[in-house]
Design a protein around this motif. Structure first.
Motif, PDB file in Angstrom:
ATOM      1  N   THR A 110       0.848  -1.195   0.000  1.00  0.00           N
ATOM      2  CA  THR A 110       0.000   0.000   0.000  1.00  0.00           C
ATOM      3  C   THR A 110       0.882   1.243   0.000  1.00  0.00           C
ATOM      4  O   THR A 110       1.893   1.307   0.700  1.00  0.00           O
ATOM      5  N   THR A 111       0.458   2.245  -0.777  1.00  0.00           N
ATOM      6  CA  THR A 111       1.134   3.546  -0.794  1.00  0.00           C
ATOM      7  C   THR A 111       0.106   4.651  -0.610  1.00  0.00           C
ATOM      8  O   THR A 111      -1.069   4.498  -0.983  1.00  0.00           O
ATOM      9  N   ALA A 112       0.554   5.765   0.013  1.00  0.00           N
ATOM     10  CA  ALA A 112      -0.315   6.929   0.203  1.00  0.00           C
ATOM     11  C   ALA A 112       0.538   8.177   0.028  1.00  0.00           C
ATOM     12  O   ALA A 112       1.591   8.318   0.656  1.00  0.00           O
ATOM     13  N   ASP A 124      -3.739  10.325  -2.570  1.00  0.00           N
ATOM     14  CA  ASP A 124      -3.861   9.176  -3.464  1.00  0.00           C
ATOM     15  C   ASP A 124      -3.410   7.911  -2.736  1.00  0.00           C
ATOM     16  O   ASP A 124      -2.289   7.838  -2.213  1.00  0.00           O
ATOM     17  N   ILE A 125      -4.304   6.923  -2.685  1.00  0.00           N
ATOM     18  CA  ILE A 125      -4.020   5.639  -2.022  1.00  0.00           C
ATOM     19  C   ILE A 125      -4.076   4.541  -3.076  1.00  0.00           C
ATOM     20  O   ILE A 125      -5.059   4.448  -3.839  1.00  0.00           O
ATOM     21  N   SER A 165      -7.380   1.629  -6.362  1.00  0.00           N
ATOM     22  CA  SER A 165      -6.896   2.942  -5.933  1.00  0.00           C
ATOM     23  C   SER A 165      -8.065   3.827  -5.557  1.00  0.00           C
ATOM     24  O   SER A 165      -9.217   3.582  -5.943  1.00  0.00           O
ATOM     25  N   VAL A 198      -7.544   0.488   4.877  1.00  0.00           N
ATOM     26  CA  VAL A 198      -6.301   1.245   4.795  1.00  0.00           C
ATOM     27  C   VAL A 198      -6.504   2.558   5.547  1.00  0.00           C
ATOM     28  O   VAL A 198      -7.378   3.352   5.188  1.00  0.00           O
ATOM     29  N   SER A 200      -4.706   6.092   6.899  1.00  0.00           N
ATOM     30  CA  SER A 200      -3.569   7.010   6.753  1.00  0.00           C
ATOM     31  C   SER A 200      -3.662   8.083   7.821  1.00  0.00           C
ATOM     32  O   SER A 200      -4.703   8.741   7.965  1.00  0.00           O
ATOM     33  N   VAL A 214       0.748   4.836   6.844  1.00  0.00           N
ATOM     34  CA  VAL A 214      -0.306   3.916   6.439  1.00  0.00           C
ATOM     35  C   VAL A 214      -0.294   2.655   7.298  1.00  0.00           C
ATOM     36  O   VAL A 214       0.770   2.081   7.549  1.00  0.00           O
TER      37      VAL A 214
END
Length: 219
Positions: A110-112, A124-125, A165, A198, A200, A214
């Protein structure tokens, strides 16, 4: 003195005794009866009018007596209170059900990242599922993502895919340490359908250089 004289005297004495007894009996029979005088006192007469004195009614009960009688009536009319089966125990919340997709979160990437679009700062996730786990094949179901702590701008979730996303706008009034959460629905093989959350956390108001931490949880 010969025997004839003795016998004569004896017979004469017996005749004398018999005559005396006969005279006594006759005298008792001829005695006038003894009369006794009995005085009868007549009962007092009463008039037909009831002259009896009315009995005064008892005094009214006092307040304490009424309360005691009421309490006694209630105590006898109401059934006894059953014992409390939960006495001595605390009521606690039920534990949540075990995660159907248990273990998927640790294998998910996972990225944020904060970006600026035409209307302001957005987050943006991106989420990438593993191809398979001990539960079997893993994929998104295609159900739209849900969010809390912000508003969805756009989201991309396709069924039977491993990548999804979401673009989220933080709340305008947010300040200090705040969080945004996005939830995706996931098919977890033989375990059925679960959820991947998820979260953040960041310091608001955010800028393009704000770091978004995250955490991922499976349900």
């Amino acid at each position: 003195m010969g025997p004839s004289n003795v016998r004569g005297r004896t017979v004469a004495h017996m005749h004398q005794m018999l005559a005396t007894a006969t005279a006594t009996a006759v005298a008792s029979c001829t005695q006038p009866e003894v009369q006794q005088t009995v005085t009868i006192t007549p009962l007092p007469t009463t008039s037909t009018t009831d002259t009896s004195t009315a009995v005064a009614p008892p005094p009214p009960p006092t307040t304490s007596a009424i309360a005691t009688a009421s309490a006694t009536a209630n105590a006898t009319s109401l059934p006894p209170t059953p014992p409390n089966p939960t006495a001595g125990y605390l009521v606690v919340d039920m534990l949540p059900a075990p995660a159907r997709c248990l273990g998927v979160a640790t294998s998910t990437k996972t990225t944020a990242r904060f970006r600026r679009d035409g209307s302001g700062i957005v987050l943006d996730i991106a989420v990438t599922l593993p191809a398979t786990t001990s539960l079997g094949a893993i994929s998104f179901t295609g159900t739209a993502a849900t969010v809390w702590g912000g508003t969805i701008v756009t989201s991309t979730v396709q069924p039977h895919t491993h990548v999804a996303s979401a673009r989220v706008r933080p709340l305008a009034a947010a300040s200090g340490n705040v969080s945004i959460g996005v939830t995706f629905e996931v098919s977890c093989g033989s375990a059925g359908v679960g959820q991947l959350a998820v979260t953040s956390t960041f310091t608001a108001p955010a800028t393009e250089s704000t770091t978004a931490h995250v955490l991922v949880h499976d349900y």
